[in-house]
Write an enzyme that holds these catalytic residues in place. Structure first.
Site, PDB file in Angstrom:
ATOM      1  N   GLU A   1      -4.491  -9.417   3.815  1.00 14.85           N
ATOM      2  CA  GLU A   1      -5.159  -8.596   2.854  1.00 14.85           C
ATOM      3  C   GLU A   1      -5.001  -8.736   1.734  1.00 14.85           C
ATOM      4  OE1 GLU A   1      -3.893  -4.446   5.660  1.00 14.85           O
ATOM      5  OE2 GLU A   1      -2.407  -5.044   4.279  1.00 14.85           O
TER       6      GLU A   1
ATOM      7  N   GLY B   1       4.609  -7.849  25.584  1.00 11.18           N
ATOM      8  CA  GLY B   1       5.440  -8.839  25.178  1.00 11.18           C
ATOM      9  C   GLY B   1       4.689  -9.822  24.269  1.00 11.18           C
TER      10      GLY B   1
ATOM     11  N   GLY C   1       5.782   5.899  11.551  1.00 16.55           N
ATOM     12  CA  GLY C   1       5.537   5.146  10.262  1.00 16.55           C
ATOM     13  C   GLY C   1       5.962   3.686  10.383  1.00 16.55           C
TER      14      GLY C   1
ATOM     15  N   ASN D   1       0.845  -1.196  -0.051  1.00 16.74           N
ATOM     16  CA  ASN D   1       0.057   0.088  -0.081  1.00 16.74           C
ATOM     17  C   ASN D   1       0.948   1.281  -0.188  1.00 16.74           C
ATOM     18  OD1 ASN D   1      -2.415  -1.452   0.376  1.00 16.74           O
ATOM     19  ND2 ASN D   1      -2.342  -1.412   2.487  1.00 16.74           N
TER      20      ASN D   1
ATOM     21  N   GLY E   1       1.695  -1.415   3.571  1.00 19.42           N
ATOM     22  CA  GLY E   1       0.908  -2.754   3.370  1.00 19.42           C
ATOM     23  C   GLY E   1       1.501  -3.754   4.303  1.00 19.42           C
TER      24      GLY E   1
ATOM     25  N   ASN F   1      -2.506 -10.817  17.097  1.00 22.33           N
ATOM     26  CA  ASN F   1      -2.506  -9.925  18.195  1.00 22.33           C
ATOM     27  C   ASN F   1      -3.743 -10.427  19.135  1.00 22.33           C
ATOM     28  OD1 ASN F   1      -4.756  -8.555  17.022  1.00 22.33           O
ATOM     29  ND2 ASN F   1      -3.494  -7.090  16.560  1.00 22.33           N
TER      30      ASN F   1
ATOM     31  N   ASP G   1       4.164  -6.186  12.217  1.00 24.86           N
ATOM     32  CA  ASP G   1       4.882  -6.531  10.768  1.00 24.86           C
ATOM     33  C   ASP G   1       6.127  -6.610  11.290  1.00 24.86           C
ATOM     34  OD1 ASP G   1       2.219  -6.002   9.511  1.00 24.86           O
ATOM     35  OD2 ASP G   1       2.744  -4.139   8.852  1.00 24.86           O
TER      36      ASP G   1
ATOM     37  N   ASP H   1       0.889   4.448   2.343  1.00 22.32           N
ATOM     38  CA  ASP H   1       0.181   4.914   3.692  1.00 22.32           C
ATOM     39  C   ASP H   1       0.302   6.423   3.575  1.00 22.32           C
ATOM     40  OD1 ASP H   1       0.234   2.291   4.269  1.00 22.32           O
ATOM     41  OD2 ASP H   1       1.523   2.473   5.970  1.00 22.32           O
TER      42      ASP H   1
HETATM   43  O1  RIB Z   1       0.215  -3.124   9.680  1.00 26.19           O
HETATM   44  C1  RIB Z   1       0.442  -1.786   9.160  1.00 26.19           C
HETATM   45  C2  RIB Z   1      -0.003  -1.698   7.814  1.00 26.19           C
HETATM   46  O2  RIB Z   1      -1.367  -1.969   7.689  1.00 26.19           O
HETATM   47  C3  RIB Z   1      -0.062  -0.227   7.000  1.00 26.19           C
HETATM   48  O3  RIB Z   1       1.256  -0.216   6.540  1.00 26.19           O
HETATM   49  C4  RIB Z   1      -1.125  -0.099   6.233  1.00 26.19           C
HETATM   50  O4  RIB Z   1      -0.756  -0.238   5.057  1.00 26.19           O
HETATM   51  C5  RIB Z   1      -1.914  -1.465   6.579  1.00 26.19           C
HETATM   52  O5  RIB Z   1      -1.682  -2.396   5.734  1.00 26.19           O
END
Ligand code: RIB
Length: 296
Positions: free
Chosen positions: A135, A217, A279, A10, A38, A179, A244, A12
């Site tokens: 996604e 944690g 970010g 993506n 993304g 999560n 991520d 953002d």
């Molecule tokens: O996990 C964060 C991400 O979720 C962002 O970068 C956004 O693009 C969404 O996919």
């Protein structure tokens, strides 16, 4: 040993606000920042920055948003042989970050929602770890998991954003990463019983369930053991991309031959470091930074 990520990319658009708007409300925020994102692309960058050899399979459009995540993946040395270009809009995420670092994200999936099983690599040999998220279409996740398993790769799924998994997918998963909210949704229990909830998912056929617990944690459960990691203490600026980072670094460490406990420790520390900057990809630590924090 190499990591294949099949997932989303993506652009953002981030805005800082004092607090997230309630339904029907307008709030004023900071200047907008445009960044690569993304969940798939973020995890690919996290794994590459942590030293793994990474290939990415996903889809972008042919619009002005496409270069943002594509160039970031290239800059991180991610192999883009399997990046598809489609005549639809690229994925975009609208992110508000409130004081305290919590975020709210709305994703316009665009090309990500059109990634089909026919877009997958023909050959999964050479892939040691396949890492995916939610996604992209579920039939594509299932097809990739099936082929990766047949090729002898470990299959990892980050079940974000939360949605029910296809029944056939469960026994193909070596590691499921969630999560607390995703865990509660999949297990159908309250979040304060995380170990029991995680253990209940093992009966569906997944090998290991890993739960990221934010400031508490992480927890991993297998049939034989539970492994808890305490949070690495940091000053939180923005939690976007922390999950991520955890997933990508875990895949990187595992693909490098590290054992699960050691890999979880690295992922846990890396996820915390990712909260110290604004970010998603911009905040992800290098392998060197992770190793320094592991020694501290
Ligand atoms: O996990 C964060 C991400 O979720 C962002 O970068 C956004 O693009 C969404 O996919």
């Amino acid at each position: 040993m190499s990591v294949l990520i099949v997932g989303s990319l993506n652009t953002d658009i981030l805005v800082r606000v004092r607090r997230a708007p309630s339904p029907g409300e307008t709030v004023l925020g900071s200047d907008a920042e445009v960044q690569p994102g993304g969940k798939g692309a973020n995890q690919a960058v996290a794994a590459a920055r942590a030293g793994a050899s990474v290939a990415f399979c996903g889809a972008v459009g042919r619009d002005s948003f496409a270069p943002v995540p594509r160039q970031a993946l290239s800059a991180a040395n991610v192999n883009l042989t399997h990046l598809r270009e489609l005549d639809v809009p690229s994925g975009v995420a609208l992110i508000t970050i409130s004081d305290g670092g919590e975020n709210s994200i709305t994703v316009a999936s665009g090309a990500n929602a059109r990634l089909s099983p026919t877009d997958l690599p023909a050959d999964f040999s050479g892939v040691s770890h396949l890492l995916m998220q939610q996604e992209i279409p579920q039939e594509t996740v299932l097809a990739a998991a099936t082929r990766a398993r047949a090729a002898g790769a470990q299959v990892m799924l980050n079940a974000a954003p939360a949605r029910e998994l296809l029944g056939e997918l469960w026994p193909l998963l070596d590691l499921l990463l969630v999560n607390e909210h995703e865990l509660a949704q999949l297990a159908g229990t309250s979040v304060d019983q995380e170990e029991a909830a995680a253990r209940s998912l093992l009966s569906r056929g997944v090998g290991t369930v890993i739960v990221t617990l934010g400031g508490r944690g992480s927890l991993a459960v297998t049939q034989d053991e539970s492994i808890r990691q305490l949070a690495h203490p940091v000053e939180v600026v923005d939690t976007t991309g922390a999950g991520d980072t955890f997933c990508g670094v875990l895949a990187a460490w595992l693909s490098g031959g590290a054992a699960l406990p050691e890999s979880l420790e690295a992922a846990n520390v890396a996820g915390a470091l990712a909260c110290t900057r604004l970010g998603a990809q911009a905040a992800m630590p290098t392998r060197g930074e992770i190793e320094v924090a592991l020694r501290s």
